[in-house]
Design an enzyme around this catalytic site. Structure first.
Site, PDB file in Angstrom:
ATOM      1  N   ARG A  50       0.841  -1.199   0.000  1.00  0.00           N
ATOM      2  CA  ARG A  50       0.000   0.000   0.000  1.00  0.00           C
ATOM      3  C   ARG A  50       0.874   1.247   0.000  1.00  0.00           C
ATOM      4  O   ARG A  50       1.837   1.346   0.783  1.00  0.00           O
ATOM      5  CB  ARG A  50      -0.905   0.012   1.237  1.00  0.00           C
ATOM      6  N   PHE A  55       1.492  10.603   2.266  1.00  0.00           N
ATOM      7  CA  PHE A  55       0.958  10.206   3.568  1.00  0.00           C
ATOM      8  C   PHE A  55       1.784   9.072   4.184  1.00  0.00           C
ATOM      9  O   PHE A  55       2.443   9.273   5.202  1.00  0.00           O
ATOM     10  CB  PHE A  55      -0.498   9.808   3.426  1.00  0.00           C
ATOM     11  N   GLN A  58       3.060   1.239   3.389  1.00  0.00           N
ATOM     12  CA  GLN A  58       2.732   0.181   4.344  1.00  0.00           C
ATOM     13  C   GLN A  58       3.238  -1.153   3.849  1.00  0.00           C
ATOM     14  O   GLN A  58       3.198  -1.457   2.652  1.00  0.00           O
ATOM     15  CB  GLN A  58       1.213   0.132   4.562  1.00  0.00           C
ATOM     16  N   ASN A  97      -3.019  -1.426  12.246  1.00  0.00           N
ATOM     17  CA  ASN A  97      -4.015  -2.315  12.833  1.00  0.00           C
ATOM     18  C   ASN A  97      -5.197  -2.459  11.888  1.00  0.00           C
ATOM     19  O   ASN A  97      -5.209  -1.898  10.796  1.00  0.00           O
ATOM     20  CB  ASN A  97      -4.450  -1.796  14.202  1.00  0.00           C
ATOM     21  N   PHE A 109       3.922   0.756   9.043  1.00  0.00           N
ATOM     22  CA  PHE A 109       3.980   1.759   7.983  1.00  0.00           C
ATOM     23  C   PHE A 109       4.995   2.830   8.356  1.00  0.00           C
ATOM     24  O   PHE A 109       5.378   2.980   9.522  1.00  0.00           O
ATOM     25  CB  PHE A 109       2.596   2.379   7.724  1.00  0.00           C
ATOM     26  N   LEU A 118      -3.085  10.886  13.209  1.00  0.00           N
ATOM     27  CA  LEU A 118      -2.766   9.552  13.707  1.00  0.00           C
ATOM     28  C   LEU A 118      -2.408   9.549  15.191  1.00  0.00           C
ATOM     29  O   LEU A 118      -2.119   8.476  15.738  1.00  0.00           O
ATOM     30  CB  LEU A 118      -1.596   8.961  12.908  1.00  0.00           C
ATOM     31  N   HIS A 122      -2.248   4.851  16.623  1.00  0.00           N
ATOM     32  CA  HIS A 122      -1.287   3.820  16.222  1.00  0.00           C
ATOM     33  C   HIS A 122      -0.023   3.948  17.075  1.00  0.00           C
ATOM     34  O   HIS A 122       0.393   5.057  17.424  1.00  0.00           O
ATOM     35  CB  HIS A 122      -0.930   3.957  14.748  1.00  0.00           C
TER      36      HIS A 122
END
Length: 468
Positions: A50, A55, A58, A97, A109, A118, A122
């Site tokens: 990903r 941003f 991942q 998660n 990530f 965030l 996380h």
């Protein structure tokens, strides 16, 4: 002030190395899970599944879909949110998660920019250090397709532990052992495929073989001979083939019959051979006649094309004329060029829209004569005017004839001369009077000079009063 760290790893990817500093004191459980999975080689060969430009990137899913992953503890573990760890810049490493709290496994990530949204969601357990952050930015700029999945996903080759903050970790299997098992599985798979290929392969009798290889092949290979079939050469086109005599198929089988009967069997075989020869001769003749007919047809088509081309161009319509023209001796290109310049250099054949050198010279001489005649006429006019001034005359020409009306013969332009009045300097003086050039440097110098003069005058006045 930076937090004290204890733990450092290097992730070797297809896009370059990524060096990560771990915060094992603030997030011990998360760092222990990451170090243990790296020691076991869990992340080897895992792709970055990903990429969200600007941003994060991942990875950590063994399946490469984003829905897998497992932790070292055998089940998802809880979050470790630290108040001093915040997503303030790029290159921060955190756990991913499934959208709920306390659902961490193996996926993580790396941020590509500040991510305030965030905070508190996380677990942040490390950061990228040094110039290796540019390799992370390179991954973030790769081409992506649907669902934020890269078209050509980069891959983690291996993870090297530089500083292990948990020396008590005992991996279930080391990365080296895992790679050895993988190589053994691949070797076994190749052996099985090779055995299946050998079992299903047919023996090639054309190749050179040895005794050992002949023993391996237990099943004999049977070859089937096909009948010769030429439906276009026989009377019955529906026939599927021509039976071959035994003399052409192989050695005749041994027979217990008397020699007389075997001799009688050879006679029909000779007749069959004669039939085959006749068929072959007939086929050769038909082939030759067909090729001759085809060649004749091609020649006719070519002659027709030539005739039509000549007709369209307005030439002769017969092949005899063309053949006669071909027989005429043709001149070479050099002879044709020499013939053009044989009468004189630069001379060419007169044609439509072309002029030779003689025509040009004649036109030039004509124009030159016109100029000369115009000059002579002007001289004559000057002489006649002088005679009229000197004579007694009234307004008539000797002989009593009227001079008539002056006729413009449109030749005055030839003798016209262009004259300009000579400049006596008046225009230059006028420009100097009308336009004043102001130099700011001169103005400043003049102002300074006036200031100095004023001060000098003031000083003289003071000195005069002091003497009194």
């Amino acid at each position: 002030m930076a937090l004290p760290t204890n733990g450092r790893v290097v992730i070797d990817t297809t896009a370059g190395e990524i060096e990560i500093e771990l915060w094992s004191k603030e997030t011990p459980k998360t760092c222990r899970n990451f170090i243990a999975l790296a020691l076991e080689g869990y992340y080897d060969g895992v792709i970055f599944h990903r990429i969200v430009p600007g941003f994060l990137v991942q990875t950590g899913d063994k399946t490469g879909t984003g829905g897998g992953g497992e932790s070292f503890y055998g089940e998802p573990f809880e979050d470790e949110i630290h108040p001093r760890l915040r997503y303030a810049h790029r290159g921060l490493v955190a756990m991913a998660n499934n959208g709920t709290k306390n659902s961490n496994d193996s996926q993580f990530f790396i941020t590509l920019d500040r991510a305030d949204e965030l905070h508190g969601k996380h677990t942040l357990f490390g950061r990228v250090i040094g110039d290796t952050v540019y390799n992370v930015m390179k991954i973030g700029e790769m081409e992506i397709g649907e669902n934020e999945r890269p078209v050509y996903p980069p891959k983690i080759k291996s993870i090297r532990i530089v500083d292990n903050p948990f020396p008590d970790i005992i991996p279930r299997i080391t990365a080296a052992e895992k790679r050895a098992q993988q190589r053994a599985r691949e070797a076994g798979q190749r052996e099985r495929e090779e055995a299946e290929r050998r079992r299903g392969a047919k023996k090639d009798v054309k190749l050179l073989s040895f005794g050992e290889e002949q023993d391996d092949e237990t099943e004999p290979v049977a070859f089937k001979k096909k009948n010769i079939a030429r439906p276009d050469l026989v009377d019955n086109p529906n026939a599927t083939g021509i039976s071959m005599p035994e003399s052409l198929l192989g050695h005749p089988k041994k027979s217990n019959e008397p020699p007389r009967e075997r001799a009688s069997e050879k006679e029909p075989s000779k007749g069959a051979e004669k039939d085959i020869k006749k068929i072959r001769e007939t086929h050769a003749k038909e082939k030759a006649s067909g090729s001759d007919a085809r060649r004749t047809e091609i020649e006719q088509m070519e002659s027709e094309i030539r005739r039509l081309t000549r007709k369209r161009e307005g030439g002769e319509d017969s092949d005899e004329e063309a053949a006669r023209k071909k027989t005429k001796p043709t001149k070479s290109y050099l002879e044709e060029e020499l013939a053009k310049y044989s009468k004189g250099r630069g001379l060419q054949k007169k044609g439509k829209g072309k002029k030779d050198e003689g025509d040009v010279l004649a036109a030039l001489n004509s124009f030159r004569g016109l100029l000369q005649s115009n000059a002579n006429l002007e001289m004559e006019d000057v002489v006649e005017e002088g005679d009229r001034v000197d004579g007694s005359g009234g307004g008539t020409v000797p002989g009593g004839e009227d001079p008539g009306i002056e006729v413009d013969d449109d030749r005055g332009f030839i003798g016209h001369a262009l004259h300009f009045p000579k400049d006596d300097g008046e225009e230059t003086r006028k420009a100097e009077r009308d336009y004043e050039v102001i130099d700011p440097r001169q103005r400043g110098a003049r102002a300074r000079e006036e200031e100095r003069e004023r001060k000098r005058t003031a000083m003289k006045g003071k000195n005069g009063r002091g003497r009194r």
